[in-house]
Design a protein around this motif. Structure first.
Motif, PDB file in Angstrom:
ATOM      1  N   HIS A   1       0.843  -1.196   0.000  1.00 18.71           N
ATOM      2  CA  HIS A   1       0.000   0.000   0.000  1.00 18.71           C
ATOM      3  C   HIS A   1       0.881   1.250   0.000  1.00 18.71           C
ATOM      4  O   HIS A   1       0.626   2.211  -0.728  1.00 18.71           O
ATOM      5  CB  HIS A   1      -0.912  -0.016   1.238  1.00 18.71           C
ATOM      6  N   ARG A   2       1.934   1.197   0.785  1.00 20.54           N
ATOM      7  CA  ARG A   2       2.862   2.329   0.850  1.00 20.54           C
ATOM      8  C   ARG A   2       3.590   2.504  -0.489  1.00 20.54           C
ATOM      9  O   ARG A   2       3.662   3.617  -1.013  1.00 20.54           O
ATOM     10  CB  ARG A   2       3.857   2.103   1.991  1.00 20.54           C
TER      11      ARG A   2
ATOM     12  N   HIS B   1      -4.043   0.262  -4.223  1.00 20.73           N
ATOM     13  CA  HIS B   1      -4.050   1.296  -3.180  1.00 20.73           C
ATOM     14  C   HIS B   1      -5.478   1.595  -2.728  1.00 20.73           C
ATOM     15  O   HIS B   1      -5.737   1.807  -1.547  1.00 20.73           O
ATOM     16  CB  HIS B   1      -3.373   2.562  -3.717  1.00 20.73           C
TER      17      HIS B   1
ATOM     18  N   HIS C   1      -8.263  -0.203   5.000  1.00 21.62           N
ATOM     19  CA  HIS C   1      -7.676   0.647   6.031  1.00 21.62           C
ATOM     20  C   HIS C   1      -8.746   1.497   6.721  1.00 21.62           C
ATOM     21  O   HIS C   1      -8.798   1.597   7.951  1.00 21.62           O
ATOM     22  CB  HIS C   1      -6.633   1.557   5.380  1.00 21.62           C
TER      23      HIS C   1
ATOM     24  N   GLN D   1      -5.981  12.821   5.716  1.00 23.07           N
ATOM     25  CA  GLN D   1      -5.701  11.701   4.823  1.00 23.07           C
ATOM     26  C   GLN D   1      -6.939  10.836   4.583  1.00 23.07           C
ATOM     27  O   GLN D   1      -7.155  10.351   3.478  1.00 23.07           O
ATOM     28  CB  GLN D   1      -4.553  10.869   5.381  1.00 23.07           C
ATOM     29  N   ARG D   2      -7.771  10.669   5.637  1.00 20.91           N
ATOM     30  CA  ARG D   2      -8.999   9.858   5.450  1.00 20.91           C
ATOM     31  C   ARG D   2      -9.986  10.593   4.546  1.00 20.91           C
ATOM     32  O   ARG D   2     -10.538  10.019   3.604  1.00 20.91           O
ATOM     33  CB  ARG D   2      -9.714   9.577   6.778  1.00 20.91           C
TER      34      ARG D   2
ATOM     35  N   PHE E   1     -12.053   8.744  -8.717  1.00 22.78           N
ATOM     36  CA  PHE E   1     -11.510   7.800  -9.693  1.00 22.78           C
ATOM     37  C   PHE E   1     -12.584   6.851 -10.187  1.00 22.78           C
ATOM     38  O   PHE E   1     -12.600   6.453 -11.358  1.00 22.78           O
ATOM     39  CB  PHE E   1     -10.315   7.043  -9.107  1.00 22.78           C
TER      40      PHE E   1
ATOM     41  N   HIS F   1      -3.536  14.666   0.462  1.00 19.72           N
ATOM     42  CA  HIS F   1      -3.309  13.240   0.673  1.00 19.72           C
ATOM     43  C   HIS F   1      -1.851  12.868   0.414  1.00 19.72           C
ATOM     44  O   HIS F   1      -1.225  12.176   1.209  1.00 19.72           O
ATOM     45  CB  HIS F   1      -4.234  12.458  -0.255  1.00 19.72           C
TER      46      HIS F   1
END
Ligand code: HEM
Lengths: 128, 123
Positions: free
Chosen positions: A30-31, A84, A91, B19-20, B30, B71
């Motif tokens: 993922h990173r 991702h 996540h 980030q979330r 997307f 992000h």
């Protein structure tokens, strides 16, 4: 860097001595895909530019995407995005407390792996 | 609490939230863009152009680009504070990390203005 924690604690960051179970591999992938997407977005913007500037540039982009190399690049970007995204959704789920147990974590990692492989293959089929 | 001058939200909880929230925006964006190609029939210039230059998609693309900036900044900041530190690089660690983060900020701004130009420069 300011030392904010007890510096006498033993630190082992020698990755070659650390076991990598599936959830850890999903995490590091993922990173890696996150870093790769940073570059990928640049290529996508380039493609967006060509696709919108004029009908000629749209067609030349389309022609370019007939080439094997361009197809591979597009597939790589989409694969990174798919992985991702799928791992990212897992996540977010875990952030909400879903699948946070050891067993849940293992199951979640398996689901991410299978689902993203299926979607990546589907993307490949679509591109070719 | 450990604070850090280069973190976007000034502390980890805000960074986490940024980030979330941006992840959700990017995910939906997307899917909307890729969704266009999943519609049956060949993707023609006219259809694609009309879709992407509609006010709706133009605004959404801008929101997505700003979300991407937040992000990617938080994400790559995290990566740089893990791998580009005095632990791996000794004395040079902080300098290398600052140069990396500075370059990152420049590239993110470039992406943003490039995106603006692509969408608003189009006829
Ligand atoms: C399109 C461009 C994107 C880029 C360049 C990008 C980049 C990154 C980077 C570099 C990280 C840091 C990874 C780490 O610290 O290990 C990250 C984390 C994350 N990304 Fe993305 N990402 C993108 C899209 C998305 C999308 C669409 C989602 C949707 C679910 C998403 C969800 C996440 C989540 C939840 C995290 C946090 C992971 C953590 O805290 O460890 N990302 N991203």
């Amino acid at each position: 860097m300011k030392t904010t924690v007890n510096s006498k604690r033993p630190v082992n960051l020698d990755l070659s001595t650390i076991a990598f179970p599936l959830p850890a591999l999903i995490s590091i992938t993922h990173r890696i895909t996150g870093v790769a997407l940073f570059v990928g977005v640049g290529l996508l913007l380039w493609g967006l530019d060509l696709s919108l500037a004029s009908e000629e540039s749209f067609n030349s982009l389309k022609e370019c995407l007939d080439g094997v190399f361009a197809k591979l690049v597009l597939w790589a970007i989409l694969s990174g995005l798919i992985f991702h995204l799928v791992a990212g959704i897992k996540h977010l789920g875990m952030d909400m407390g879903i699948g946070e147990t050891l067993e849940g974590g293992r199951l979640g990692a398996k689901i991410v792996l299978v689902l993203s492989i299926v979607l990546i293959i589907a993307a490949g089929v679509w591109i070719w | 609490m450990v604070t850090n001058a280069t973190s976007l939200g000034r502390n980890g909880l805000y960074d986490w939230l940024i980030q979330r929230a941006s992840a959700v925006v990017l995910g939906v964006y997307f899917i909307c863009v890729l969704g266009f190609f999943l519609c049956p029939g060949e993707a023609t210039f006219a259809d694609w152009h009309a879709y992407m230059t509609s006010t709706y998609m133009k605004v959404f693309t801008m929101i997505a680009l700003i979300s991407f900036m937040g992000h990617a900044w938080v994400g790559l900041w995290t990566v740089s504070t893990d791998y580009l530190t005095s632990l791996q690089l000794g004395k040079a660690g902080t300098t290398v990390r600052m140069i990396f983060q500075g370059g990152l900020a420049l590239i993110l701004l470039a992406y943003l203005f490039w995106g603006v130009q692509i969408l608003w420069g189009v006829k």
